[in-house]
Design an enzyme around this catalytic site. Sequence first.
Site: not given
Length: 254
Positions: A142, A155
């Site tokens: 990501s 995250y």
Amino acid sequence: MDFKDKVIVVTGASRGIGEAAARYLAPLGAHVFLAARSAARIAEIAGELNTRGGSARAVACDVSDPAQVEALIATATEKIGRLDLLVNNAGLIDPIARLADSDPSAWGRVVDVNFKGVYHGMRFAIPVMAGRGGGTIVNISSGAATSALEGWSHYCATKAAVLSLTRVADREYRSQGVRVIGLSPGTVATRMQEKIRDSGINPVSRLDWSAHIPAEWVAKAIAWLATEAADPHLGTDFSLKTEEGRRAVGLPEI
Ligand code: NAP
């Protein structure tokens, strides 16, 4: 890459990017093993792919448990003895909360899935790949691996850790034919983005839904990363956020 009879494991295949990857790769002739915790859902998807002439099998697996990941890789390799592609895709973003509001146990659970889950996949896939002609590992990364977003400490940190695993595994095993590469897809229209939108906590949550790319584009990118054309990107996160990245994969311009 000719995917005929290639053995492929996709984690997090019960919806979103993982489901799209399984649906893209099975009709190309690959033997696709779909892994996720939702056993009934992956069995339904595999059944559907099989009725259309594909070769798909569901294996219930929680990637945070090394024994379950070991069993998954053993199941996928027991017949043909090879593993051509592992897509380490399973991931979580919830609960989204700023650091001081975060729940330590839920934060740790994201580490167990996003970070240790990827490690488990690599730990059990690499010996098979290195011993039997190589293979490709795609770690779904990501932009959060290299940027800071409020509410996403778990995250961002776990995706950064996965990028580190991608780099180290490439360093250790490229010479043995194991291709390890990360894929940073940009924002994708999946349930994860619904959770992000509902959190309202940072600019990503306020993106218009039309800004997100379809999961099918990411599936196509995963297939492309399994080809030699992607070799210059080994050991890095390949990004679909750039025009050149999307062009290389053959995706439409946005
Ligand atoms: P999603 O629709 O929420 O799907 C997540 C998948 O992960 C589900 O199939 C889920 O299946 C599986 N999963 C979660 N915990 C698991 C566990 N412990 N063991 C096995 N499987 C587990 O999300 P997505 O958007 O497709 O995300 C897929 C990957 O892309 C993630 O790594 C995510 O971080 C990454 N990504 C997404 C975006 C985006 O914008 N959507 C952007 C960048 C990166 P079960 O619940 O059935 O186990």
